[in-house]
Design a protein around this motif. Structure first.
Motif, PDB file in Angstrom:
ATOM      1  N   PRO A 259       0.819  -1.225   0.000  1.00 19.11           N
ATOM      2  CA  PRO A 259       0.000   0.000   0.000  1.00 19.11           C
ATOM      3  C   PRO A 259       0.854   1.276   0.000  1.00 19.11           C
ATOM      4  N   TYR A 260       2.148   1.138  -0.052  1.00 18.47           N
ATOM      5  CA  TYR A 260       3.014   2.321  -0.068  1.00 18.47           C
ATOM      6  C   TYR A 260       4.147   2.060  -1.049  1.00 18.47           C
ATOM      7  N   THR A 261       4.869   3.120  -1.409  1.00 16.34           N
ATOM      8  CA  THR A 261       6.056   2.886  -2.236  1.00 16.34           C
ATOM      9  C   THR A 261       7.262   2.772  -1.320  1.00 16.34           C
ATOM     10  N   LEU A 262       8.204   1.949  -1.704  1.00 16.36           N
ATOM     11  CA  LEU A 262       9.387   1.766  -0.864  1.00 16.36           C
ATOM     12  C   LEU A 262      10.227   3.037  -0.869  1.00 16.36           C
ATOM     13  N   ALA A 265      16.012   4.259   0.420  1.00 15.51           N
ATOM     14  CA  ALA A 265      16.920   3.435   1.221  1.00 15.51           C
ATOM     15  C   ALA A 265      16.518   1.964   1.145  1.00 15.51           C
ATOM     16  N   GLN A 266      15.220   1.706   1.255  1.00  8.60           N
ATOM     17  CA  GLN A 266      14.749   0.316   1.163  1.00  8.60           C
ATOM     18  C   GLN A 266      15.096  -0.280  -0.208  1.00  8.60           C
ATOM     19  N   LEU A 267      14.875   0.508  -1.253  1.00  8.75           N
ATOM     20  CA  LEU A 267      15.169   0.009  -2.604  1.00  8.75           C
ATOM     21  C   LEU A 267      16.656  -0.283  -2.778  1.00  8.75           C
ATOM     22  N   ASP A 290      17.009   2.479  11.845  1.00  8.37           N
ATOM     23  CA  ASP A 290      16.314   2.948  13.032  1.00  8.37           C
ATOM     24  C   ASP A 290      14.927   2.290  13.135  1.00  8.37           C
ATOM     25  N   VAL A 291      14.356   2.312  14.335  1.00 10.68           N
ATOM     26  CA  VAL A 291      12.997   1.773  14.489  1.00 10.68           C
ATOM     27  C   VAL A 291      12.065   2.462  13.510  1.00 10.68           C
ATOM     28  N   GLY A 292      11.232   1.655  12.865  1.00 11.69           N
ATOM     29  CA  GLY A 292      10.245   2.222  11.955  1.00 11.69           C
ATOM     30  C   GLY A 292      10.761   2.495  10.552  1.00 11.69           C
ATOM     31  N   SER A 293      12.010   2.156  10.285  1.00  2.86           N
ATOM     32  CA  SER A 293      12.549   2.435   8.955  1.00  2.86           C
ATOM     33  C   SER A 293      12.070   1.410   7.918  1.00  2.86           C
ATOM     34  N   GLY A 294      11.370   0.376   8.371  1.00  2.00           N
ATOM     35  CA  GLY A 294      10.776  -0.576   7.440  1.00  2.00           C
ATOM     36  C   GLY A 294      11.710  -1.704   7.035  1.00  2.00           C
ATOM     37  N   LYS A 295      12.311  -2.340   8.008  1.00  2.00           N
ATOM     38  CA  LYS A 295      13.236  -3.435   7.706  1.00  2.00           C
ATOM     39  C   LYS A 295      12.482  -4.718   7.357  1.00  2.00           C
ATOM     40  N   THR A 296      11.291  -4.879   7.959  1.00  2.00           N
ATOM     41  CA  THR A 296      10.553  -6.127   7.755  1.00  2.00           C
ATOM     42  C   THR A 296      10.284  -6.398   6.279  1.00  2.00           C
ATOM     43  N   VAL A 297       9.945  -5.344   5.554  1.00  2.00           N
ATOM     44  CA  VAL A 297       9.663  -5.494   4.126  1.00  2.00           C
ATOM     45  C   VAL A 297      10.831  -6.169   3.415  1.00  2.00           C
ATOM     46  N   LEU A 440      13.420   7.281   6.840  1.00  2.00           N
ATOM     47  CA  LEU A 440      12.106   6.826   7.287  1.00  2.00           C
ATOM     48  C   LEU A 440      11.111   7.082   6.159  1.00  2.00           C
ATOM     49  N   PRO A 441      10.029   6.283   6.093  1.00  2.00           N
ATOM     50  CA  PRO A 441       9.010   6.537   5.070  1.00  2.00           C
ATOM     51  C   PRO A 441       8.582   8.005   5.088  1.00  2.00           C
ATOM     52  N   ALA A 442       8.427   8.565   3.900  1.00  2.00           N
ATOM     53  CA  ALA A 442       8.247  10.012   3.781  1.00  2.00           C
ATOM     54  C   ALA A 442       6.968  10.528   4.425  1.00  2.00           C
ATOM     55  N   GLU A 443       5.883   9.792   4.246  1.00  2.00           N
ATOM     56  CA  GLU A 443       4.604  10.349   4.713  1.00  2.00           C
ATOM     57  C   GLU A 443       4.423  10.211   6.231  1.00  2.00           C
ATOM     58  N   ARG A 444       5.403   9.662   6.877  1.00  2.00           N
ATOM     59  CA  ARG A 444       5.352   9.481   8.324  1.00  2.00           C
ATOM     60  C   ARG A 444       5.375  10.835   9.030  1.00  2.00           C
ATOM     61  N   LEU A 445       4.400  11.090   9.903  1.00  2.00           N
ATOM     62  CA  LEU A 445       4.420  12.335  10.684  1.00  2.00           C
ATOM     63  C   LEU A 445       5.364  12.155  11.859  1.00  2.00           C
ATOM     64  N   VAL A 546       7.401  -4.861  18.018  1.00  2.00           N
ATOM     65  CA  VAL A 546       5.947  -4.948  17.933  1.00  2.00           C
ATOM     66  C   VAL A 546       5.388  -3.855  17.024  1.00  2.00           C
ATOM     67  N   ASN A 547       4.455  -4.246  16.163  1.00  2.00           N
ATOM     68  CA  ASN A 547       3.949  -3.319  15.147  1.00  2.00           C
ATOM     69  C   ASN A 547       2.429  -3.271  15.164  1.00  2.00           C
ATOM     70  N   VAL A 548       1.873  -2.262  15.819  1.00  2.00           N
ATOM     71  CA  VAL A 548       0.432  -2.031  15.756  1.00  2.00           C
ATOM     72  C   VAL A 548       0.252  -0.586  15.285  1.00  2.00           C
ATOM     73  N   GLY A 575       3.792   5.866  15.943  1.00  2.00           N
ATOM     74  CA  GLY A 575       4.277   6.573  14.758  1.00  2.00           C
ATOM     75  C   GLY A 575       4.561   5.620  13.617  1.00  2.00           C
ATOM     76  N   ARG A 576       3.820   4.501  13.571  1.00  2.00           N
ATOM     77  CA  ARG A 576       4.090   3.493  12.551  1.00  2.00           C
ATOM     78  C   ARG A 576       3.026   3.503  11.472  1.00  2.00           C
ATOM     79  N   GLY A 577       2.060   4.389  11.611  1.00  2.00           N
ATOM     80  CA  GLY A 577       0.999   4.412  10.618  1.00  2.00           C
ATOM     81  C   GLY A 577       0.785   5.819  10.125  1.00  2.00           C
TER      82      GLY A 577
HETATM   83  P1  ADP Z   1      11.291  -1.706  11.653  1.00  2.00           P
HETATM   84  O1  ADP Z   1      12.371  -1.210  10.764  1.00  2.00           O
HETATM   85  O2  ADP Z   1      11.258  -0.997  12.967  1.00  2.00           O
HETATM   86  O3  ADP Z   1      11.290  -3.198  11.784  1.00  2.00           O
HETATM   87  P2  ADP Z   1       8.826  -2.182  10.255  1.00  2.00           P
HETATM   88  O4  ADP Z   1       9.410  -2.970   9.166  1.00  2.00           O
HETATM   89  O5  ADP Z   1       8.064  -2.912  11.303  1.00  2.00           O
HETATM   90  O6  ADP Z   1       9.928  -1.276  10.941  1.00  2.00           O
HETATM   91  O7  ADP Z   1       7.908  -1.057   9.604  1.00  2.00           O
HETATM   92  C1  ADP Z   1       7.189  -0.143  10.386  1.00  2.00           C
HETATM   93  C2  ADP Z   1       5.885   0.247   9.707  1.00  2.00           C
HETATM   94  O8  ADP Z   1       6.140   0.976   8.540  1.00  2.00           O
HETATM   95  C3  ADP Z   1       5.070  -0.949   9.299  1.00  2.00           C
HETATM   96  O9  ADP Z   1       3.721  -0.689   9.637  1.00  2.00           O
HETATM   97  C4  ADP Z   1       5.268  -1.010   7.797  1.00  2.00           C
HETATM   98  O10 ADP Z   1       4.154  -1.573   7.156  1.00  2.00           O
HETATM   99  C5  ADP Z   1       5.449   0.434   7.434  1.00  2.00           C
HETATM  100  N1  ADP Z   1       6.287   0.692   6.240  1.00  2.00           N
HETATM  101  C6  ADP Z   1       7.369   0.007   5.832  1.00  2.00           C
HETATM  102  N2  ADP Z   1       7.902   0.557   4.718  1.00  2.00           N
HETATM  103  C7  ADP Z   1       7.152   1.634   4.420  1.00  2.00           C
HETATM  104  C8  ADP Z   1       7.183   2.635   3.376  1.00  2.00           C
HETATM  105  N3  ADP Z   1       8.106   2.627   2.428  1.00  2.00           N
HETATM  106  N4  ADP Z   1       6.233   3.598   3.402  1.00  2.00           N
HETATM  107  C9  ADP Z   1       5.286   3.622   4.374  1.00  2.00           C
HETATM  108  N5  ADP Z   1       5.195   2.713   5.362  1.00  2.00           N
HETATM  109  C10 ADP Z   1       6.109   1.728   5.399  1.00  2.00           C
END
Ligand code: ADP
Ligand code: MG
Length: 683
Positions: A259-262, A265-267, A290-297, A440-445, A546-548, A575-577
């Protein structure tokens, strides 16, 4: 009777004065052998300063005063406590003193006489008192002046004095401590003799000599660590892989389906991983972000690529809560791509485990997600091509090794949020290539923070009510599980009850802590993730991963009790959504330092910046301070404040010839085992 000299590997019960009972208590501190005992280093020192005028004393500080009693002490009984109190004065002012359960003081302390009292000044019912002060005759006190007294990490059943005494006893009998460092290195780096260093660090002559001693011991820790890495690296450098992989279209499709573009850094990191997996050598890569940088993807994409190349894969995480969460999100994403995923955790029944082992062995499942259970002997994988560990800093090198050894050299990806500068990362993770997700994802507040005292609670609760009414969720973190006599800090059990009273009736409040049964924990976590629970009162079990994303408020009680790195991880739970998130750090202390420290978090959401500021605030003087640097823990060494020693030790190890390395290991048969074990929780 014949007297044998003590040896480092002797069990501690051979030490005079340590009986069976004390031995058991020592075991609780992880101390089994003489060596363990002398490496039970002080966590700090107490230094007796000159007495100060009563008029100058301030709340929260430990001081000594020289004063005379203006009255005979009184004893008051409250429930099962006997409280002795008296009033003392010097030429500047007077103050009250109190002691618990020491009724005999009524007879020993005499009105009109002078003593030196030393203790912590606190405020009780608005006035300053010194609680439980030590009592000294003038001459005795002045003899102790400026002597550094070791303060040891304790556990129930043993006093500081008892530990100190046991260690002194060892030094009477043990003449030489084990030394692994070649003489040439000791000379080149001007290291203090190790035996002397150990003695000095426990019972220093003065501050300067203690610093030199500590330096030597920190060098040793880093040296052994670097040595272990060198060994590890030798084993696996340029291993040709049996698991070469091709790029797969499914990965691109999945990227499009997110639902978002990478982020860039992720790419970038994804490209690095793909290149590794496609290459001729075994991948050994660390992803730091850093936390929330989207490593899980990135983990998900890698797993997908490996599975679509026909390999089995595993994802190891430090907690069951996190395992479940990953299981759920991966199942949601990957099942429709024809991938079968299973969970393997300690709390499963024997029957469930047996079935799972069978499914793994017969390759009925492609991705296995779990905790340490993944490295159990009974698990047999089939063509295990990729293993990933999330929150790597929670594991030891040993566990990572164990997982690797489960396959014929699978590719390895490890992920960590511990913010360390690249120069240090290269040393600490010397056996890995490093990728950094530095965006960090751009649209993150950005999270809005505040640091408040406990008076702010009613406003905080109104705010939580409002957020919940808007559909959001809240975490409240307490340092303790239940009430404790020894520690004055908020606990989850009581707080939950109070919070239920304080919040609107509609808010569903539940608690979560590490002592609950795994099933109950999972149940609560699941209901929180589904939004059935609005406010979760928890210990730091939610700290990692944990990711909620719907949770928008993180309120931390007694924040002064946590390390900054830990608070930053906790804050990372919100701050994860898409919604604006908030972090409320409640400070239960009036100490200026505590507030200054929390102010760092207030100012910045950047893990690297925080680690750096934390370092400045601690300063080089605070050498045995509370561990703040997250989980990269050595016994004494601090990778930040001792960075130059870390570099020196790494350099020393690099300069050793292969022969010298072999010599060190050959003349110390248990060393390899010891250092690999010692690396637990470090890498
Ligand atoms: P961490 O790096 O702390 O493990 P996560 O992988 O859990 O972070 O990602 C945190 C949140 O950001 C998740 O809800 C994930 O779906 C979301 N997320 C990951 N990549 C992006 C992105 N490129 N744009 C917006 N949201 C993203
Ligand atoms: Mg994570």
């Amino acid at each position: 009777m014949e007297v044998f000299p003590l040896e480092a590997i002797d069990k501690i019960k051979v030490i005079k004065g340590i009986g069976e009972k004390t031995e058991k208590v020592f075991h609780k501190l992880g101390i089994e052998t003489v060596q363990d005992l002398i490496e039970h280093y002080p966590r700090g020192y107490e230094e007796f300063d000159r007495p100060v005028p009563i008029a100058s004393i301030q709340e929260g500080i430990t001081i000594a005063i020289e004063a005379s009693l203006v009255m005979t002490p009184k004893v008051k009984k409250i429930r099962n406590l006997q409280i002795v109190s008296t009033q003392v004065k010097d030429s500047s002012a007077s103050i009250s003193l109190t002691w618990f359960n020491m009724p005999f003081l009524q007879k020993t302390l005499r009105s009109g006489y002078h003593y030196i009292f030393r203790g912590k000044v606190i405020r009780k019912n608005g006035i300053l008192v010194i609680e439980q002060p030590g009592i000294y005759q003038r001459e005795d006190y002045y003899r102790l002046l400026k002597v550094l007294q070791p303060i040891y990490p304790l556990t129930e059943g043993i006093t500081n004095a008892a530990i100190s005494k046991s260690i002194k006893q060892v030094f009477l009998e043990l003449t030489i401590a084990k030394d692994y460092i070649p003489k040439t290195i000791a000379r080149d780096y001007q290291l203090m003799d190790r035996t002397k260093a150990i003695k000095e660090v426990h019972f220093p002559k003065d501050r300067e000599s203690m610093m030199k001693a500590r330096q030597r011991l920190v060098f040793d820790e880093f040296f052994l660590y670097s040595l272990a890495l060198r060994k590890l690296k030798e084993k696996k450098t340029v291993l040709r892989t049996e698991y070469r992989m091709e790029e797969r279209p499914e990965c691109d499709l999945l990227i499009k389906a997110f639902p978002y573009t990478l982020t860039n850094a992720q790419l970038r990191v994804w490209e690095e991983i793909k290149k590794d997996l496609h290459g001729e050598y075994v991948m050994n890569r660390l992803i730091q972000g850093d936390v929330g940088s989207g490593k899980t993807v990135l983990a998900i994409l890698s797993l997908l690529m490996a599975v679509k190349n026909g390999y089995q894969t595993s994802l190891m995480v430090p907690t069951e809560v996190l395992a479940k969460q990953h299981y759920k999100s991966l199942t949601g994403l990957l099942t429709e791509l024809g991938i079968s995923i299973c969970l393997l955790v300690g709390s499963m029944t024997a029957k469930e485990k047996r079935e799972t082992y069978e499914n793994i062995k017969t390759h009925k499942v492609d991705i296995i997600i779990g905790t340490h259970a993944l490295i159990q002997e009974k698990v047999e994988y089939d063509r295990l091509g990729l293993v990933i560990t999330d929150e790597q800093h929670r594991f030891g090198v040993k566990q990572r090794e164990a997982l690797m050894n489960k396959g014929g050299n699978p590719h390895v990806l490890v992920m960590s949020a511990t913010p360390i500068p690249r120069t240090l990362a290269i040393i600490l993770y010397g056996d890995l290539d490093i990728s950094i997700v530095d965006e960090l994802p751009a649209e993150r507040l950005p999270i809005k923070n505040c640091v408040v005292d406990t008076n702010y609670r009613p406003s905080a609760y109104r705010f939580i009510d409002k957020q919940v009414a808007e559909g959001r969720q809240t975490y409240v973190i307490c340092p303790m599980v239940e009430e404790s006599e020894a520690v004055e800090a908020e606990n989850v059990i009581e707080y939950t009850e109070r919070l239920k009273e304080a919040l609107s009736e509609k808010v569903v409040v539940e608690f979560l802590h590490g002592k609950m049964k795994p099933k109950d924990k999972n149940d609560v976590m699941e209901r929180f993730a589904n939004g059935e629970i609005n406010a979760l009162v928890s210990t730091t079990v939610v700290e990692v991963g944990v990711n909620v994303p719907n949770a928008t408020v993180m309120m931390v009680e007694n924040s002064e009790r946590f390390g900054l790195a830990q608070l930053h991880q906790l804050r990372g739970r919100v701050g994860r959504g898409e919604h604006q998130s908030y972090c409320i750090f409640v400070c239960g202390s009036s100490s200026k330092v505590a507030w200054e420290r929390l102010e760092i978090l207030n100012k910045s959401n950047d893990g690297f910046f925080i680690a750096g500021e934390d370092l400045k605030l601690r300063g080089p003087g605070d050498i045995f301070g509370i561990r703040q640097s997250g989980d990269l823990d050595f016994k004494l060494g601090d990778i930040f404040t001792d960075a130059s020693l870390l570099k020196a030790a790494a350099e020393a190890v690099k300069k050793l010839t292969d022969n010298e390395v072999n010599n060190i290991f050959e003349s110390n048969p248990y060393l390899e085992e010891k250092i690999l074990n010692g690396l637990t929780g470090t890498l």
